[in-house]
Scaffold this active site. Structure first.
Site, PDB file in Angstrom:
ATOM      1  CG  ASP A 197      -1.897   1.148   1.232  1.00 31.33           C
ATOM      2  OD1 ASP A 197      -2.324   1.572   0.145  1.00 31.33           O
ATOM      3  OD2 ASP A 197      -2.228   1.633   2.323  1.00 31.33           O
ATOM      4  NE  ARG A 244     -11.941  11.457 -10.525  1.00 30.50           N
ATOM      5  CZ  ARG A 244     -12.884  11.787  -9.648  1.00 30.50           C
ATOM      6  NH1 ARG A 244     -12.844  12.965  -9.064  1.00 30.50           N
ATOM      7  NH2 ARG A 244     -13.871  10.960  -9.362  1.00 30.50           N
ATOM      8  CE  LYS A 245     -11.884   4.208 -11.583  1.00 21.97           C
ATOM      9  NZ  LYS A 245     -12.807   3.187 -12.115  1.00 21.97           N
TER      10      LYS A 245
END
Lengths: 267, 267
Positions: A193, A238-239
């Protein structure tokens, strides 16, 4: 305070700063009013302060300036005595490519850049959520919350803008145990992450993690050093689709692989 | 040692036991020879010691026995002074259903069972991997590695065999920060890995997590209590497909949802 103590105590200086109504970001004090416009845009979903490419130079410069810049917090991504030979070797490998010498003997940036890392991105963010003053003043970044060097997450990240790649050298300490003698799946997910979020921030600006899909292939022995390699798959609006592999230090053994979808808004 | 200290110090007693060539599991000492057959079968991928349904009674009984059982380690899933009202309320809700009274006034198990939780599942596992004696003796379960109550992961799990369901009440401490004022995505992933692994172990026996697919919907404020609800989707051979939702305490707000694929062998 013992060297093993977590970072939740001894915050009298922090409390004093809070009382003065100030925000502290990486040793720089800014007024609360400037939080939304100046700072919030630079925080990754994993809470690491991500500076734009152009501002890394200014961070370096800050370290030699007098007060208030002399109160620079510790940069956790620099070598310490807990780092084993694998960790040091990989650090040197990438760090030596961060600065190169020209034919004229001048030094200039190389293809890689080491990212500094602190134990709190922003000390006194309030946002729209009520948080007790105790929590605000004692909060610490999850991956940097143990004071003892080498006990938990030891890691350093390097980014390569040219190749749109990011690597993280990670030495897993004895407090990260999951299966006996091996690293907890959640600790591996935490590093994935962190690295995917950091990488996407450099590619697309500030993001929040929307999805993580993790395949665990083989367990990582406690105390060992692994390499996380993160690359860009594609960008759609936006990804930012990124992928990440966790391997042993020479890349011959795959421990974990994952895809991440950090997005500029949570989908 | 301060109350904030991590669990990596003060292990002289552990070192003494190691020197005696003994394994310690939940305060019980067993000879190394019995490790493979008796103990290894009960470790989840997240490192939590998972006892078979039938043996929970014996754990309860152990607590009142004299030495060596009097050296029972701390059960981290019992209430402590750091628990807020939300955490206590949900704990009571499920705990009150763990034991019910019959018409004859006798007490018997209810539909839910609370799972005890320790900071190390097995102290001196060596397996096939070389680990230094220092790492072996100091290793601690990732989710229980901070001594200060309330600073990191406060959680308690309950399982419902009848409904094939597992819930976890989780209060996120100030050392789990990711985005300013909110819980790190890796800390959320860690709890999901822990709960799905525990649940699958009860359904299918010992497992290793093969896949986690996590969708982050809305951030969790630091210091708040959330509920993780885990249910069985399907079983296919050695694979157990489970899903997990992280919501606020009344279930009205979805923070995160995930699927887990714990498998009896890593795929």
């Amino acid at each position: 305070m013992t060297p093993h103590e977590s970072y939740s105590t001894g915050e009298t200086r922090g409390a004093q700063q809070m009382a003065r109504g100030l925000c502290q970001v990486m040793g720089r004090e800014i007024s609360k009013g400037s939080f939304n416009t100046n700072i919030r845009q630079k925080i990754t979903p994993s809470g690491t302060l991500q500076l734009p490419w152009s501002s890394i130079n200014s961070v370096r410069t800050m370290a030699v300036l007098p007060w208030p810049f002399s109160s620079q917090p510790r940069d956790f991504s620099l070598p310490n005595s807990s780092w084993g030979s694998d960790m040091r070797h990989l650090y040197e490998h990438y760090n030596s490519q961060c600065e190169v010498e020209t034919e004229e003997g001048e030094k200039k940036w190389g293809v890689w850049r080491r990212l500094p890392s602190y134990n709190r991105s922003l000390k006194y963010a309030t946002g729209g959520v009520y948080l007790s003053k105790i929590i605000q003043s004692k909060a610490r970044l999850f991956t940097r919350n143990i004071r003892e060097q080498g006990a938990a997450f030891e890691y350093v990240m390097f980014v390569n803008k040219q190749e749109q790649k990011c690597v993280c050298v990670f030495q897993a300490g004895h407090l990260l145990e999951g299966p006996p003698g091996h690293v907890h799946g959640g600790a591996i997910a935490t590093m994935i992450d962190t690295v995917t979020g950091t990488h996407a921030t450099y590619l697309s600006g500030p993001v929040m993690t929307a999805n993580l899909n993790i395949n665990y292939r083989s367990p990582i022995p406690l105390g060992s050093t692994v390499l996380l390699t993160c690359s860009l798959d594609k960008k759609e609006g936006r990804k930012t689709f990124v992928s990440c592999q966790v391997t042993n230090t020479d890349g011959s053994k795959l421990h974990t692989e994952a895809t991440g979808l950090p997005s500029s808004a949570v989908v």
